[in-house]
Design an enzyme around this catalytic site. Structure first.
Site, mmCIF file in Angstrom:
data_model
loop_
_atom_site.group_PDB
_atom_site.id
_atom_site.type_symbol
_atom_site.label_atom_id
_atom_site.label_comp_id
_atom_site.label_asym_id
_atom_site.label_seq_id
_atom_site.Cartn_x
_atom_site.Cartn_y
_atom_site.Cartn_z
ATOM 1 C CG ASP A 12 4.712 0.241 -25.688
ATOM 2 O OD1 ASP A 12 4.699 0.450 -24.457
ATOM 3 O OD2 ASP A 12 5.489 -0.570 -26.233
ATOM 4 C CB ALA A 41 4.031 -7.681 -21.291
ATOM 5 C CG ASN A 187 20.596 0.058 -21.989
ATOM 6 O OD1 ASN A 187 21.047 0.642 -20.996
ATOM 7 N ND2 ASN A 187 19.439 0.397 -22.512
ATOM 8 C CB ALA A 252 10.587 -4.305 -27.710
ATOM 9 C CB ALA A 253 16.244 -3.746 -29.393
ATOM 10 N N GLY A 254 16.079 -4.481 -26.347
ATOM 11 C CA GLY A 254 16.678 -5.025 -25.135
ATOM 12 C C GLY A 254 15.823 -6.111 -24.508
ATOM 13 C CG ASP A 255 11.967 -5.262 -23.142
ATOM 14 O OD1 ASP A 255 12.680 -5.166 -22.122
ATOM 15 O OD2 ASP A 255 11.113 -4.416 -23.453
ATOM 16 C CB SER A 294 9.236 -5.325 -33.461
ATOM 17 O OG SER A 294 9.645 -5.263 -32.107
#
Length: 320
Positions: A12, A41, A187, A252-255, A294
């Site tokens: 990223d 990942a 989402n 990355a919240a959904g991941d 995070s």
């Protein structure tokens, strides 16, 4: 019970910006950073950081033979994921995601690189590690034929299949693919893309979730950001709230949610407890910057859950 994650690995490249530039415009941004990412990942790292020692997390995908590739592999290893089936491809660049952050909300452009080379033949090499009762966690940031082949192979082996349909599909997903999914975790924008229906509120998401269940998906979990989560317990649809927190970065919240949901189900939690655990993991994630940096560890999520009052839950009407 093991978790097999098949998916993308990206570096990223992150820019903070006060606003998005107009066409032809140059503006001065803020913080710049690079951080390991990629939906596959991210979900593997999330699961590995959360899983108890008896749950093994394995990652399968493709990297380039560049500096990014080595860094991305090491992050997975450091998190405790088994990277035996992550291939390094000579003469190919690793995947890269450009992330623009405006007030904590992200816009992302992905250059797939090595991720586009994930083939059905590589999926076939995973067959010996596919066992009945284990969980396959997969996304759409790799070629769709590889996704379809992996899902079919996993189902033939008796695995439980969790599909996070991200990024939002630009073409309709085949009904025969959806019919092989045990748990679908879109989402709001991904749910809208899958159904052609608005998903901007829990009420709209409930209508879309019913449409997905009518297409053969037994368990639908729609994440709605600050509006919580819409999911079904059998034929009953429920809306679960999330606590209000100071959002730093939603990347990355959904991941994190999907990785946590896989871990919770691998540990035998029912869907209500699994959603609460995944909610807590996603909440801990948005309070930090970056994708993999995070992602929280198990102790952090357990402490957050212990400190929070019970979340409110609302049954959605049977008919709209």
């Amino acid at each position: 019970m093991d978790i097999l994650v098949i998916g993308s690995l990206n570096m990223d490249v992150i820019f903070d910006t006060p606003r998005m530039p107009a066409e032809g415009e140059t503006i001065l941004g803020g913080r710049f950073a690079t951080a390991p990412g990629g939906k596959g990942a991210n979900q593997a790292v999330a699961a590995a950081r959360l899983a108890h020692p008896h749950t093994r997390v394995r990652m399968a995908g493709c990297l380039g033979d560049d500096a990014f590739g080595g860094h991305l592999r090491q992050e997975l290893v450091d998190a405790g994921a088994d990277c035996t089936f992550v291939r390094t491809l000579p003469g190919v660049a690793s995947g890269v995601a450009l992330i623009l952050l405006e007030n904590g909300l992200n816009r992302i452009i992905v250059a797939s690189g090595a991720n586009a080379a994930l083939s059905t033949e590589q999926i076939d090499t995973l067959e010996p590690m596919m066992r009945a009762g284990d969980i396959l966690l997969i996304q759409l940031e790799i070629p769709l034929p590889a996704v379809q082949h992996a899902v079919a192979l996993a189902r033939s082996k008796g695995m439980r299949v969790l599909l996070n349909p991200a990024p939002a599909p630009t073409i309709p997903l085949p009904d025969d693919l959806l019919a092989q999914i045990d748990i679908l975790t879109p989402n709001e924008s991904e749910c809208a893309a899958l159904t052609g229906l608005p998903c901007t509120t829990p009420e709209f998401a409930a209508i879309a979730a019913r449409a997905l269940r009518a297409r053969g998906v037994p368990q639908v979990v729609v994440t709605l950001g600050g509006q919580g989560v819409l999911y079904n317990r059998g034929d009953v649809l429920l809306h679960r709230a999330v606590p209000k927190v100071s959002v730093i970065d939603t990347t990355a919240a959904g991941d994190a949610f999907s990785g946590a949901l896989a871990v919770a189900l691998a540990e035998g939690m029912d869907i209500d407890a699994a959603v609460d655990f995944a909610n807590a993991t996603g909440t801990c994630t948005v309070m930090k910057a970056g994708a993999q940096p995070s992602l929280p560890f198990r102790a952090e999520v357990d402490a957050w859950l212990a400190a929070q009052p019970p979340l409110s839950s609302q049954n959605m009407p049977a008919h709209e």
